[in-house]
Each structure stands twice: as C-alpha cells, then as structure tokens.
Design a protein around this motif. Structure first.
Motif, short mmCIF file in Angstrom:
data_model
loop_
_atom_site.label_atom_id
_atom_site.label_comp_id
_atom_site.label_asym_id
_atom_site.label_seq_id
_atom_site.Cartn_x
_atom_site.Cartn_y
_atom_site.Cartn_z
N THR A 1 0.83 -1.17 0.00
CA THR A 1 0.00 0.00 0.00
C THR A 1 0.88 1.24 0.00
N ILE A 2 0.64 2.10 -0.93
CA ILE A 2 1.40 3.35 -1.02
C ILE A 2 0.85 4.35 -0.02
N ALA A 3 -0.47 4.38 0.10
CA ALA A 3 -1.12 5.28 1.05
C ALA A 3 -2.33 4.56 1.63
N PRO A 4 -2.64 4.80 2.90
CA PRO A 4 -3.75 4.08 3.55
C PRO A 4 -5.11 4.59 3.09
N ARG A 5 -6.12 3.73 3.26
CA ARG A 5 -7.49 4.14 2.97
C ARG A 5 -8.35 3.79 4.17
N ALA A 6 -9.33 4.63 4.45
CA ALA A 6 -10.16 4.47 5.64
C ALA A 6 -10.96 3.18 5.63
N GLY A 7 -11.31 2.70 4.45
CA GLY A 7 -12.17 1.51 4.35
C GLY A 7 -11.50 0.18 4.64
N GLY A 8 -10.22 0.16 4.92
CA GLY A 8 -9.55 -1.12 5.15
C GLY A 8 -8.27 -1.00 5.94
N PRO A 9 -8.35 -0.60 7.20
CA PRO A 9 -7.12 -0.42 7.97
C PRO A 9 -6.28 -1.68 8.15
N VAL A 10 -6.91 -2.82 8.36
CA VAL A 10 -6.14 -4.06 8.53
C VAL A 10 -5.48 -4.45 7.20
N TYR A 11 -6.24 -4.34 6.12
CA TYR A 11 -5.69 -4.63 4.79
C TYR A 11 -4.49 -3.72 4.52
N CYS A 12 -4.65 -2.43 4.80
CA CYS A 12 -3.56 -1.48 4.56
C CYS A 12 -2.33 -1.81 5.41
N ALA A 13 -2.56 -2.20 6.65
CA ALA A 13 -1.45 -2.53 7.53
C ALA A 13 -0.68 -3.75 7.03
N THR A 14 -1.40 -4.77 6.56
CA THR A 14 -0.71 -5.96 6.06
C THR A 14 0.02 -5.66 4.76
N LYS A 15 -0.56 -4.81 3.90
CA LYS A 15 0.13 -4.43 2.67
C LYS A 15 1.39 -3.62 2.97
N ALA A 16 1.31 -2.74 3.96
CA ALA A 16 2.48 -1.95 4.36
C ALA A 16 3.58 -2.86 4.90
N ALA A 17 3.19 -3.87 5.66
CA ALA A 17 4.16 -4.83 6.19
C ALA A 17 4.82 -5.60 5.05
N LEU A 18 4.04 -6.02 4.06
CA LEU A 18 4.61 -6.73 2.92
C LEU A 18 5.55 -5.84 2.12
N ARG A 19 5.21 -4.55 2.01
CA ARG A 19 6.09 -3.62 1.29
C ARG A 19 7.43 -3.51 2.01
N SER A 20 7.41 -3.37 3.32
CA SER A 20 8.64 -3.28 4.10
C SER A 20 9.44 -4.57 4.00
N TYR A 21 8.77 -5.70 4.12
CA TYR A 21 9.42 -7.01 4.01
C TYR A 21 10.09 -7.16 2.64
N THR A 22 9.37 -6.79 1.59
CA THR A 22 9.90 -6.92 0.24
C THR A 22 11.16 -6.08 0.06
N GLN A 23 11.12 -4.85 0.54
CA GLN A 23 12.29 -3.97 0.40
C GLN A 23 13.48 -4.50 1.19
N ALA A 24 13.24 -5.01 2.39
CA ALA A 24 14.33 -5.55 3.20
C ALA A 24 14.88 -6.84 2.58
N LEU A 25 13.99 -7.68 2.08
CA LEU A 25 14.41 -8.92 1.44
C LEU A 25 15.22 -8.64 0.18
N ARG A 26 14.79 -7.66 -0.60
CA ARG A 26 15.53 -7.27 -1.81
C ARG A 26 16.96 -6.84 -1.44
N ALA A 27 17.08 -6.04 -0.39
CA ALA A 27 18.40 -5.58 0.05
C ALA A 27 19.25 -6.75 0.56
N GLN A 28 18.62 -7.66 1.30
CA GLN A 28 19.34 -8.80 1.85
C GLN A 28 19.85 -9.73 0.75
#
Length: 103
Positions: A1-28
């Motif tokens: 998720t690039i930016a959060p939306r009010a209609g899905g806070p849990v969805y947005c949080a999991t997408k943000a976590a996946l984005r962070s994981y992906t970036q860290a994994l790419r660096a690793q």
C-alpha cells in the motif's frame, strides 16, 4: 500500500508490512542473483471483489503487467491506477494519503 485508505485499515497494515518485508528482502538478497519484485495492483476483477464497483482491472491484464515488470527486471510493478498514485506520492505523500483515505 502506497497510502492508507479508511475503508480497510487491517488490509492497509498488512500491505504496508509486505512492502517493508519486500524492500528488506531485496536488500538482503542483493548480489545473490535472486531478484525480488513487489507487485502493486489496483482492484482486480476476482471473486473476492465481486460487487465492489465497476472500475476493476481484468485479472489477465494485471498478470500481463506483472510478467512484463519481471521481464524488464523492475523492482516494482505499479499497475493501472497505482502508477498515478505512485507519481502523486513521489511529489507529495500527504496528497496521496489525502486522496486514498477517502476510499
């Protein structure tokens, strides 16, 4: 998720976590020959999204754009309207949040 939306806070949080994981994994994995691609699709026409408006991307087109990103070695596959949101976010993260929080 690039930016959060009010209609899905849990969805947005999991997408943000996946984005962070992906970036860290790419660096690793840099230098190992393993490439990590982050796919950022818009709302795609699936059974899960049935009944959620009409502005949905066909699944085959979404898949085509992800494969094209893989073939060109991209780090991200910003698909459909996500390309526009990413461009807005690169100029003004606050504006991107303001636009998305309404959905």
């Amino acid at each position: 998720t690039i930016a959060p939306r009010a209609g899905g806070p849990v969805y947005c949080a999991t997408k943000a976590a996946l984005r962070s994981y992906t970036q860290a994994l790419r660096a690793q994995l840099k230098g190992t020959g393993i490439h990590v691609l982050e796919a950022l699709p818009p709302v795609v026409e699936t059974k899960l999204t049935a009944g959620r408006g009409s502005a949905k991307m066909p699944a085959a087109e979404c898949a085509r754009q992800i494969v094209a990103a893989m073939e060109r070695g991209a780090d991200e596959a910003n698909i459909g309207m996500v390309k526009l949101l990413q461009a807005v976010h690169s100029i003004s993260p606050a504006l991107a949040r303001s636009i998305m929080i309404r959905f």
